[in-house]
Write an enzyme that holds these catalytic residues in place. Structure first.
Site, PDB file in Angstrom:
ATOM      1  N   ASP A 203       0.862  -1.177   0.000  1.00  0.00           N
ATOM      2  CA  ASP A 203       0.000   0.000   0.000  1.00  0.00           C
ATOM      3  C   ASP A 203       0.898   1.226   0.000  1.00  0.00           C
ATOM      4  O   ASP A 203       2.127   1.107  -0.081  1.00  0.00           O
ATOM      5  CB  ASP A 203      -0.954   0.001   1.198  1.00  0.00           C
ATOM      6  CG  ASP A 203      -2.293   0.640   0.856  1.00  0.00           C
ATOM      7  OD1 ASP A 203      -2.309   1.846   0.556  1.00  0.00           O
ATOM      8  OD2 ASP A 203      -3.321  -0.057   0.874  1.00  0.00           O
ATOM      9  N   HIS A 291      -3.117   3.065  -4.599  1.00  0.00           N
ATOM     10  CA  HIS A 291      -2.455   2.652  -3.348  1.00  0.00           C
ATOM     11  C   HIS A 291      -1.038   2.126  -3.612  1.00  0.00           C
ATOM     12  O   HIS A 291      -0.616   1.131  -3.025  1.00  0.00           O
ATOM     13  CB  HIS A 291      -3.290   1.580  -2.635  1.00  0.00           C
ATOM     14  CG  HIS A 291      -4.539   2.104  -2.004  1.00  0.00           C
ATOM     15  ND1 HIS A 291      -4.545   2.800  -0.823  1.00  0.00           N
ATOM     16  CD2 HIS A 291      -5.831   2.040  -2.413  1.00  0.00           C
ATOM     17  CE1 HIS A 291      -5.785   3.145  -0.514  1.00  0.00           C
ATOM     18  NE2 HIS A 291      -6.585   2.705  -1.478  1.00  0.00           N
ATOM     19  N   GLU A 351     -10.184   2.564  -4.765  1.00  0.00           N
ATOM     20  CA  GLU A 351      -9.825   3.946  -4.444  1.00  0.00           C
ATOM     21  C   GLU A 351      -8.714   4.467  -5.367  1.00  0.00           C
ATOM     22  O   GLU A 351      -7.672   4.937  -4.932  1.00  0.00           O
ATOM     23  CB  GLU A 351      -9.405   4.060  -2.977  1.00  0.00           C
ATOM     24  CG  GLU A 351     -10.538   3.732  -2.028  1.00  0.00           C
ATOM     25  CD  GLU A 351     -10.173   3.860  -0.562  1.00  0.00           C
ATOM     26  OE1 GLU A 351     -11.085   4.128   0.245  1.00  0.00           O
ATOM     27  OE2 GLU A 351      -8.987   3.694  -0.221  1.00  0.00           O
TER      28      GLU A 351
END
Length: 767
Positions: A203, A291, A351
């Site tokens: 991440d 990410h 995301e």
């Protein structure tokens, strides 16, 4: 026809009574198995497990040998004693369902049958639970008190899981957990029959798995300076040491103290083998194209603008319009595919800052070439291309539900998490994509807990997302997700996971939500097992009091013990309760303002939540006079995002009317909105009233024109309570509520001076 209906009713009643009987039988102390077996028939007597017990494999059952090895380890916790031999036999039975088993415990023999090694593991797990705490304590603790025998209650069990995917996800990027603890996590997963361990390995905050092609991903990308999440944990550690960041995860690099860690490929192979020996499959996640800051800070050429760092809402993603991006991704996943035996690889794909792909020459050219109409379709292009690569390596792709954006391939597996997109599971099932249910409302174990959290998880029904009967077969399982931005230590991780993990185990295996009281009783019996495993679980809530309390002449502090063996300690000088603080032995009379800090302690010293109980003196509030009160509250609706209730603007008002009680009478609410309920609360008698307000997100309750309960701001579902002294009659009432997105909770309960806590209803509200 009438006789037929009568017969059907009789059959239904008999089946219902059988289910109740099964629950009652399993509730007995000797049969407190979690997750609940499908069928359990108690029997009289016990099997005595001793060092003389013989472990046998039935003929042609060699594949079950690892389960037998698991049982042999229990002998180390026994001392030589009885010599009367009895037997435990494991046998292969192809007629049993995959992962299912039968377990027969008689006085002189235990027989386990299963069609697969996984089924044999789960039979052994049930047997271990029947053995109780003795086999869970560490050997060094038991040296002076080793048992010569363990009594196992006789029973017959037929069992098989409801879902094939029973997962736990752990984010090791935000905060790192070493291999020794991952093995401990695997042991605990196996004990509750979870079979999938989803590791979130990369991440923005750190890259945790060695990639030999790009050694800098771990030599540099696995280490960081302290960030804002670390600072928050350090601040919280001042009052709760579980938030302290372990020193073992720091090292000096170029004169700087850096946080991090990673797993070499050889280390991961060892972990994979260990998990396999416990019936658990490890699924790797390398989150792309978003990410990826741990990589893009080192390789900015992977992004559209040649820079890493933060973009508008999320970090700069990989550019899906450069061949160099796919070269990097394929090199990484070539090593991941070779390392992990699982047929699944998780791509993440959540995301993503897609705005970074707008007005980029390479992206405009690719969109024109491929006939793509939006950046959403660019996301889909990246996912589909990576899926084809996964397939070439013999793997299947899993992605978070954002993989639906721009269209999803028919062979991808979707992991549903965004509760504010309630149509996603059905949309995927309609396209015949497999779905794993992980909605944040029930499955995000990093969300703060309160007294209702365990029952909330237990109530989770993976099919209650408009899934039709024919579509249920595409829901292959459920998973609890643990994101570690604010979980820096092993003790904090355990506190957030247990006992919620037990409820998720039952949802995954037995469907859950069937009989809360039965489950709660079994959980009570499992607390001693969690103690024996030295797990820092969240203790059940203390109750019987209100945190914001009042007295007129005098009051009484009453506290109910939530667990046998609990010691309640308190302070009145503002300090936190410790093992040296005063013991609460009975009700305390309150005659002056005072603040208590209260906590429960287990015999092993583990402390539960700290409760601050504040007593203030108050005179009875006078009622107002109403000439012609009408039933209900004035309701106002504002379809806009607000961070606090004070920001609610009347210019945004779109709906108003009368609501009977605390309800939101809007056919389809916006993703974010605010509401106001205003009128009068009728106090039926003079005395002290208690109110409990639960909301997700913010809420503020006013009584008598003053703020009474303040739960403002964006947060997960939490409950706050307070007392107020009211004279009989009508009192001004106002409740403001905010929903920031992701599904809302709004519930108000109250207790009269002479009654019990109950939901507010139309009988007490007027305007």
């Amino acid at each position: 026809m009438n006789n037929f209906i009568t017969l059907k009713l009789k059959i239904t009643l008999v089946l219902f009574l059988c289910v109740l009987t099964t629950f009652a039988q399993q509730e007995k102390a000797g049969y407190a198995i979690i997750p609940q077996p499908v069928k359990l028939i108690p029997a009289a007597g016990n099997f005595e497990w001793t060092t003389a017990t013989k472990l046998l494999l039935a003929e042609n059952s060699e594949s079950l040998a690892p389960a037998l090895t698991e049982l042999k380890a229990t002998f180390a916790l026994l001392k030589q004693g009885k010599t009367a031999a009895n037997t435990v036999t494991l046998g292969l039975d192809p007629s049993i369902a995959n992962e299912g088993y039968t377990l027969s415990v008689e006085k002189n023999a235990i027989v386990i049958k299963a069609a697969t090694i996984q089924g044999a593991f789960w039979a052994v797990t049930s047997l271990k639970q029947l053995m109780g705490t003795a086999i869970l304590r560490r050997k060094q603790v038991l040296q002076k008190s080793l048992l010569s025998a363990i009594a196992i209650p006789c029973v017959k069990i037929e069992d098989a899981p409801h879902f094939s995917w029973r997962g736990i996800h752990l984010d090791v990027s935000r905060h790192f957990f070493d291999l020794a603890y991952l093995r401990t996590m695997i042991d605990r997963m196996s004990y509750y029959k979870f079979n999938k361990f989803h590791l979130h390995l990369t991440d923005d905050q750190g890259w945790r798995i060695e990639i030999k092609k790009y050694p800098e991903l771990t030599s540099k990308g696995a280490w960081r300076e302290m960030n804002g999440q670390d600072s928050s944990c350090i601040a919280l550690a001042k009052t709760n040491p579980d938030y302290a960041i372990p020193e073992k995860h720091f090292k000096m690099i170029d004169g700087k103290k850096m946080y991090g860690g990673f797993y070499t490929q050889d280390e991961m192979r060892g972990l994979i083998a260990y998990a396999d020996s416990k019936g658990i499959e490890i699924i790797p996640e390398i989150d792309m194209p978003g990410h990826m800051m741990a990589a893009t800070n080192l390789m900015p050429w992977l992004t559209s603008h040649g820079k890493g760092g933060q973009a508008k809402d999320f970090s700069e993603p990989l550019c899906p319009c450069k061949e160099t991006t796919f070269e990097f991704a394929e090199n990484v996943f070539t090593e991941i595919a070779a390392l992990f035996p699982s047929k699944y690889i998780h791509l993440g794909a959540d995301e993503v800052e897609k705005s970074s792909w707008k007005n980029v020459l390479e992206c405009e050219a690719l969109m024109k070439k491929e006939g793509l109409k939006s950046v959403d379709e660019l996301q889909s292009y990246f996912v589909r291309r990576m899926e084809r690569f996964f397939n070439s390596k013999g793997k299947k792709l899993i992605g978070w539900d954002e993989i639906l954006d721009g269209g999803v391939s028919p062979t991808a597996t979707m992991m549903y998490w965004r509760t504010w997109v309630p149509t996603a599971p059905k949309h995927a099932a309609e396209k015949e994509n497999d779905v794993i249910m992980t909605p944040g409302e029930f499955c995000y174990f990093d969300a703060q807990q309160d007294g209702g959290s365990l029952q909330k998880v237990y109530s989770f029904d993976p099919y209650k997302f408009n899934i039709s009967e024919s579509e249920k077969k595409f829901v292959i399982g459920v998973q609890a997700n643990i994101w570690t931005e604010y979980i820096p230590s092993e003790r904090r991780l355990e506190y957030m996971v247990f006992p919620r993990m037990l409820a998720m185990a039952e949802v995954a295996w037995f469907k859950g939500g069937v009989d809360w009281n039965n489950f709660e009783n079994r959980v009570q019996k499992h607390f001693s097992l969690l103690d024996a495993m030295n797990i820092n679980y969240r203790l059940p809530d203390l109750d019987g009091f209100t945190t914001q309390s009042v007295f007129v002449d005098k009051g009484t502090l009453h506290i109910n013990k939530s667990l046998a063996g609990l010691t309640i300690r308190y302070t009145t000088d503002g300090t936190l309760p410790t093992l040296q603080s005063k013991i609460f032995n009975g009700d305390l009379t309150i005659t002056k303002p005072v603040e208590f800090k209260v906590a429960g302690f287990r015999p092993n010293g583990n402390r539960g939540d700290i409760y601050t109980i504040n007593y203030v003196h108050q005179d009875y509030i006078k009622p107002v006079q109403l000439s012609s009160p009408a039933k209900g509250l004035k309701f106002s609706y504002y379809p806009r995002f607000y961070k606090t209730v004070n920001a609610i603007d009347e210019k945004d008002l779109t709906n108003e009317g009368i609501s009977a009680a605390i309800e939101i009478p809007v056919a389809k609410t916006a993703e974010s909105f605010a509401t106001r309920h205003k009128g009068y609360f009728y106090a039926e008698e003079t005395g002290i009233y208690s109110f409990a307000l639960r909301s997700d997100d913010g809420s503020v309750l006013k009584l008598g024109d003053k703020v009474f309960i303040d739960s403002d701001g964006m947060h997960t579902s939490i409950e706050k309570s307070a007392e107020i002294a009211l004279e009989k009659g009508y009192h001004p009432f106002e409740l403001m509520f905010l929903e920031g997105g992701g599904g809302y909770t709004l519930k108000l309960q109250y207790k009269t001076p002479s009654g019990k806590l109950k939901d507010v209803d139309a009988s007490v509200f007027f305007h």
